[in-house]
Design an enzyme around this catalytic site. Structure first.
Site, PDB file in Angstrom:
ATOM      1  N   GLY A 149       0.843  -1.198   0.000  1.00 58.85           N
ATOM      2  CA  GLY A 149       0.000   0.000   0.000  1.00 58.85           C
ATOM      3  C   GLY A 149       0.873   1.241   0.000  1.00 58.85           C
ATOM      4  O   GLY A 149       1.987   1.222  -0.520  1.00 58.85           O
ATOM      5  N   SER A 150       0.365   2.288   0.649  1.00 56.60           N
ATOM      6  CA  SER A 150       1.067   3.573   0.566  1.00 56.60           C
ATOM      7  C   SER A 150       2.297   3.619   1.472  1.00 56.60           C
ATOM      8  O   SER A 150       2.387   2.891   2.462  1.00 56.60           O
ATOM      9  CB  SER A 150       0.111   4.698   0.973  1.00 56.60           C
ATOM     10  N   VAL A 171       1.250   4.589   5.195  1.00 59.84           N
ATOM     11  CA  VAL A 171       0.797   3.493   6.066  1.00 59.84           C
ATOM     12  C   VAL A 171       1.954   2.524   6.330  1.00 59.84           C
ATOM     13  O   VAL A 171       2.179   2.098   7.468  1.00 59.84           O
ATOM     14  CB  VAL A 171      -0.415   2.763   5.440  1.00 59.84           C
ATOM     15  N   GLY A 172       2.707   2.198   5.290  1.00 63.79           N
ATOM     16  CA  GLY A 172       3.817   1.250   5.447  1.00 63.79           C
ATOM     17  C   GLY A 172       4.842   1.731   6.458  1.00 63.79           C
ATOM     18  O   GLY A 172       5.381   0.943   7.239  1.00 63.79           O
ATOM     19  N   GLU A 200       5.565  -3.354   1.043  1.00 64.28           N
ATOM     20  CA  GLU A 200       5.812  -2.900  -0.316  1.00 64.28           C
ATOM     21  C   GLU A 200       4.984  -1.644  -0.476  1.00 64.28           C
ATOM     22  O   GLU A 200       3.773  -1.657  -0.296  1.00 64.28           O
ATOM     23  CB  GLU A 200       5.387  -4.004  -1.286  1.00 64.28           C
ATOM     24  N   CYS A 203       1.721  -0.199  -8.561  1.00 57.46           N
ATOM     25  CA  CYS A 203       2.855   0.286  -7.760  1.00 57.46           C
ATOM     26  C   CYS A 203       4.035   0.549  -8.675  1.00 57.46           C
ATOM     27  O   CYS A 203       4.820   1.451  -8.441  1.00 57.46           O
ATOM     28  CB  CYS A 203       3.288  -0.757  -6.741  1.00 57.46           C
TER      29      CYS A 203
HETATM   30  C1  UN1 Z   1       1.639  -3.763  -8.225  1.00 59.35           C
HETATM   31  O1  UN1 Z   1       2.072  -2.954  -9.020  1.00 59.35           O
HETATM   32  O2  UN1 Z   1       1.115  -3.426  -7.162  1.00 59.35           O
HETATM   33  O3  UN1 Z   1       4.561  -6.553 -12.077  1.00 59.35           O
HETATM   34  C2  UN1 Z   1       1.694  -5.218  -8.502  1.00 59.35           C
HETATM   35  C3  UN1 Z   1       3.379  -6.299 -12.285  1.00 59.35           C
HETATM   36  C4  UN1 Z   1       2.339  -7.214 -11.686  1.00 59.35           C
HETATM   37  C5  UN1 Z   1       2.100  -6.923 -10.246  1.00 59.35           C
HETATM   38  C6  UN1 Z   1       2.031  -5.475  -9.927  1.00 59.35           C
HETATM   39  N1  UN1 Z   1       2.772  -8.577 -11.829  1.00 59.35           N
HETATM   40  O4  UN1 Z   1       3.018  -5.347 -12.936  1.00 59.35           O
END
Ligand code: UN1
Length: 506
Positions: A234-235, A238-239, A257, A291
């Site tokens: 998450g963010s 929070v992390g 993460e 992410c």
């Molecule tokens: C994420 O971005 O939170 O590598 C996960 C990727 C995906 C997972 C992304 N297998 O884009």
């Protein structure tokens, strides 16, 4: 045959100690981000006491689950894999409807979750430790992984099926029990997943589900004294709190993460089409809500003009529309907060003097006005350490094109953010990509690819503000187990290592 799930308003329930629990107090609504007038479901809003019950059930279930053969634990995942295969299309539809992810990507995510389950099942028959020689011939040394106990699994809305399985899979296989908190933006897919765990036969208490908000469920769960590991995606905000709470407790560890400001670096020898495709996919797939999405294209100045032409010709024709329309490239943002954040950063780029290349804003036509649709914002900006838009995460279709003149500068620009999650380099020169591989800060690196698209058997995590050095997916095993040393003596007398005397008669 795929099962079709009914699309009537769904009733959310917690699942604790082998039983479903209806809402007894406050509830929250789940709405379709592509059509906010559509109510998808109503969910119980868990609190401290719900968390306590779920953690208590997980604690109770821990010893019997740890005693269950590792192979047997793996076999539950075999059944789970078959159920996910049976329901792939229906799960993808649920996921697309509540997260706004287009159907093709929703399906790919279900497949990614399936891959994790298949990986975990296969891992059950793999070694989970090693035998090592001792200095003393009659001794055997073992290194064995042991489960840590109760794992809190706190997961995001942008990967609400795959990321929970990245965490639930290794945690349960290794003999931990779990409390799973799905994001309040995507509770249905979390509950559907819980149903499949139940159908697969996982014993009561081994996996418990609590719905609710971060402050009301996430925080008491992460801080609970009986929780041994917090697995979180998450963010950064929070992390970083989770990291501090874990540090304050003597026994607790965490795998976090968090955010990113990922980038694609385009060298002067890059294949132009490949570079433009890679940047378009990195920045705008999932409307920039991965992410690993790239907020930055760092482009050699020699290639800047043709790169921008190629990029804009692609990006300006991307369709951001209904997740179920096969013509859509991406869907809406997840909520109004996401829209407002992107709008604020788009404005900030203007205030910071960027050269705006594309600015479609929020889509307001009849088909999209009821949803959170944002269209791409692309700008050129010289690298400046004080430009917030070049350093901060936006989580939307917002891309900076930053020119560079030599590799050293490209590396400096890449590293000049508080994050380090994902990096792609586009070059034909095998000497060059190795320099970026070694000098850039990231957890996932790519060559001649977008900076998205990792597979489950690789470690998934980052450095700096992106992660705490405990990657997820297959590598989560390191966070949910501890490595124990075990020494066995096969002689009838005691001989110590390091030449230490074992004589007790003097
Ligand atoms: C994420 O971005 O939170 O590598 C996960 C990727 C995906 C997972 C992304 N297998 O884009």
């Amino acid at each position: 045959m795929a099962t079709a799930f009914a699309t009537t308003t769904w009733t959310g329930r917690h699942y604790i100690d082998g039983a479903w629990h209806d809402a007894s107090g406050a509830t929250f609504e789940n709405r379709n981000p592509a059509r906010t007038s559509e109510l998808l479901g109503v969910y119980p809003r868990g609190d401290r006491s719900t968390v306590a019950a779920a953690v208590g059930a997980a604690r109770e279930a821990f010893i019997p689950w740890r005693r269950t053969s590792r192979i047997r634990r793996g076999e539950y995942f075999d059944r789970l894999a078959r159920l996910i295969q049976r329901d792939t299309d229906a799960l993808a539809a649920v996921l697309a409807r509540e997260s706004g992810k287009i159907l093709n990507e929703a399906r790919a995510e279900v497949i990614e979750g399936l891959h994790m389950v298949q990986y975990v099942c296969g891992t059950a028959r793999q070694p989970y430790g090693t035998v090592i020689a001792s200095e003393i011939a009659d001794k055997d040394l073992y290194e064995r992984r042991k489960p840590r106990g109760v794992v809190a699994v706190v997961t995001p809305w942008n990967f609400p099926f795959a990321v929970p399985l990245w965490m639930l899979g290794p945690s349960l296989l290794e003999g931990n029990t779990v409390v799973f908190k799905p994001s309040e933006e995507t509770p249905e897919i979390g509950q559907r997943l819980m149903e499949l765990f139940i159908e697969a036969g996982f014993p009561a208490g081994t996996i418990n589900l609590v719905h609710g908000h971060g402050e009301e469920v996430g925080e008491p769960l992460a801080r609970h004294a009986e929780v041994d590991v917090v697995a979180f995606t998450g963010s950064y905000h929070v992390g970083s709190m989770i990291r501090r709470w874990a540090a304050e407790a003597d026994h607790k560890t965490c795998a976090c993460e968090m955010g990113s400001k990922s980038a694609v670096i385009v060298c002067d020898d890059a294949r132009l089409d490949l570079a433009c495709d890679a940047v378009t996919l990195s920045a705008f797939k999932t409307s920039g809500q991965r992410c690993v999405s790239a907020g930055r294209a760092i482009v050699h100045r020699k290639l800047l003009a043709p790169f921008i032409d190629g990029l804009l010709s692609r990006v300006s024709s991307l369709r951001f529309g209904d997740p179920f329309d096969p013509a859509s490239f991406a869907g809406p943002l997840v909520n109004l907060g996401g829209v407002e954040k992107v709008e604020a950063y788009n404005q900030l780029a203007k205030d910071e003097g960027a050269k705006i290349l594309l600015d479609g804003g929020r889509a307001k036509d009849a088909n999209r006005a009821d949803g959170y649709f944002m269209t791409p914002f692309v700008y050129q900006q010289e690298h400046r350490p004080d430009a917030r838009t070049l350093r901060e995460e936006v989580f939307g279709p917002h891309l900076a094109v930053i020119p560079f003149d030599d590799e050293e500068q490209a590396i400096r620009i890449y590293n000049d953010t508080p994050y380090g999650l994902s990096m792609a380099v586009i070059t034909e020169d095998y000497r060059r990509w190795r320099i970026f591989r070694d000098e850039c800060d990231y957890g996932m690196g790519y060559v001649n690819l977008p900076c998205i698209g990792a597979e489950v058997h690789l470690p998934f995590g980052g450095v700096k503000r992106s992660g705490n050095g405990q990657p997820s997916a297959a590598a989560l095993v390191d966070a949910v187990t501890h490595r124990t040393a075990f020494t066995v003596n096969h002689a009838t007398n005691i001989v110590m290592a390091q030449g230490m005397s074992a004589d007790v008669r003097k």
